[in-house]
Design a protein around this motif. Structure first.
Motif, PDB file in Angstrom:
ATOM      1  N   LEU A  46       1.509  -9.407   8.623  1.00  0.00           N
ATOM      2  CA  LEU A  46       1.708  -8.442   9.705  1.00  0.00           C
ATOM      3  C   LEU A  46       1.702  -7.002   9.196  1.00  0.00           C
ATOM      4  O   LEU A  46       1.119  -6.118   9.825  1.00  0.00           O
ATOM      5  CB  LEU A  46       3.000  -8.759  10.460  1.00  0.00           C
ATOM      6  CG  LEU A  46       2.982 -10.086  11.227  1.00  0.00           C
ATOM      7  CD1 LEU A  46       4.382 -10.429  11.749  1.00  0.00           C
ATOM      8  CD2 LEU A  46       1.980 -10.064  12.353  1.00  0.00           C
ATOM      9  N   THR A  47       2.322  -6.730   8.057  1.00  0.00           N
ATOM     10  CA  THR A  47       2.309  -5.360   7.529  1.00  0.00           C
ATOM     11  C   THR A  47       0.911  -4.958   7.069  1.00  0.00           C
ATOM     12  O   THR A  47       0.497  -3.822   7.286  1.00  0.00           O
ATOM     13  CB  THR A  47       3.329  -5.167   6.393  1.00  0.00           C
ATOM     14  OG1 THR A  47       3.095  -6.106   5.367  1.00  0.00           O
ATOM     15  CG2 THR A  47       4.757  -5.289   6.912  1.00  0.00           C
ATOM     16  N   ASP A  48       0.164  -5.868   6.458  1.00  0.00           N
ATOM     17  CA  ASP A  48      -1.216  -5.554   6.056  1.00  0.00           C
ATOM     18  C   ASP A  48      -2.074  -5.234   7.268  1.00  0.00           C
ATOM     19  O   ASP A  48      -2.902  -4.322   7.234  1.00  0.00           O
ATOM     20  CB  ASP A  48      -1.838  -6.722   5.280  1.00  0.00           C
ATOM     21  CG  ASP A  48      -1.259  -6.883   3.890  1.00  0.00           C
ATOM     22  OD1 ASP A  48      -0.517  -5.984   3.428  1.00  0.00           O
ATOM     23  OD2 ASP A  48      -1.534  -7.926   3.266  1.00  0.00           O
ATOM     24  N   PHE A  49      -1.893  -5.985   8.360  1.00  0.00           N
ATOM     25  CA  PHE A  49      -2.624  -5.750   9.598  1.00  0.00           C
ATOM     26  C   PHE A  49      -2.384  -4.325  10.106  1.00  0.00           C
ATOM     27  O   PHE A  49      -3.324  -3.604  10.471  1.00  0.00           O
ATOM     28  CB  PHE A  49      -2.184  -6.776  10.657  1.00  0.00           C
ATOM     29  CG  PHE A  49      -2.831  -6.593  11.998  1.00  0.00           C
ATOM     30  CD1 PHE A  49      -4.038  -7.195  12.293  1.00  0.00           C
ATOM     31  CD2 PHE A  49      -2.212  -5.827  12.983  1.00  0.00           C
ATOM     32  CE1 PHE A  49      -4.642  -7.024  13.542  1.00  0.00           C
ATOM     33  CE2 PHE A  49      -2.802  -5.663  14.226  1.00  0.00           C
ATOM     34  CZ  PHE A  49      -4.011  -6.258  14.503  1.00  0.00           C
ATOM     35  N   LEU A  50      -1.121  -3.904  10.120  1.00  0.00           N
ATOM     36  CA  LEU A  50      -0.780  -2.571  10.602  1.00  0.00           C
ATOM     37  C   LEU A  50      -1.226  -1.478   9.635  1.00  0.00           C
ATOM     38  O   LEU A  50      -1.730  -0.426  10.064  1.00  0.00           O
ATOM     39  CB  LEU A  50       0.723  -2.482  10.858  1.00  0.00           C
ATOM     40  CG  LEU A  50       1.238  -3.404  11.968  1.00  0.00           C
ATOM     41  CD1 LEU A  50       2.758  -3.494  11.928  1.00  0.00           C
ATOM     42  CD2 LEU A  50       0.740  -2.948  13.332  1.00  0.00           C
TER      43      LEU A  50
END
Length: 67
Positions: A47-51
């Motif tokens: 999720l953090t990589d996506f953002l």
């Protein structure tokens, strides 16, 4: 008393969340508005990589206990 269960925001995941990811899209959200995704240990990186790939400002913090 029953403790509230906070579930991971990753699609299809039903694990309990341990981390909150506060983020905003600067093109549509003002600086005082943000959204929060919850993540289990396994999905925090996803999720953090996506953002981060979208250059969205974000803050990662532990999920606060239910009061």
């Amino acid at each position: 008393m029953t403790e509230e269960r906070r579930t991971c925001s990753r699609a299809g995941c039903r694990q309990q969340a341990s981390t909150a990811i506060d983020w905003r899209n600067p093109r549509i959200h003002t600086g005082d508005r943000s959204k929060t995704w919850l993540a289990c240990e396994e999905h925090v990186p996803f999720l953090t990589d996506f953002l981060r790939a979208r250059a969205f400002p974000l803050q990662v913090r532990p999920v606060e206990p239910v009061r």
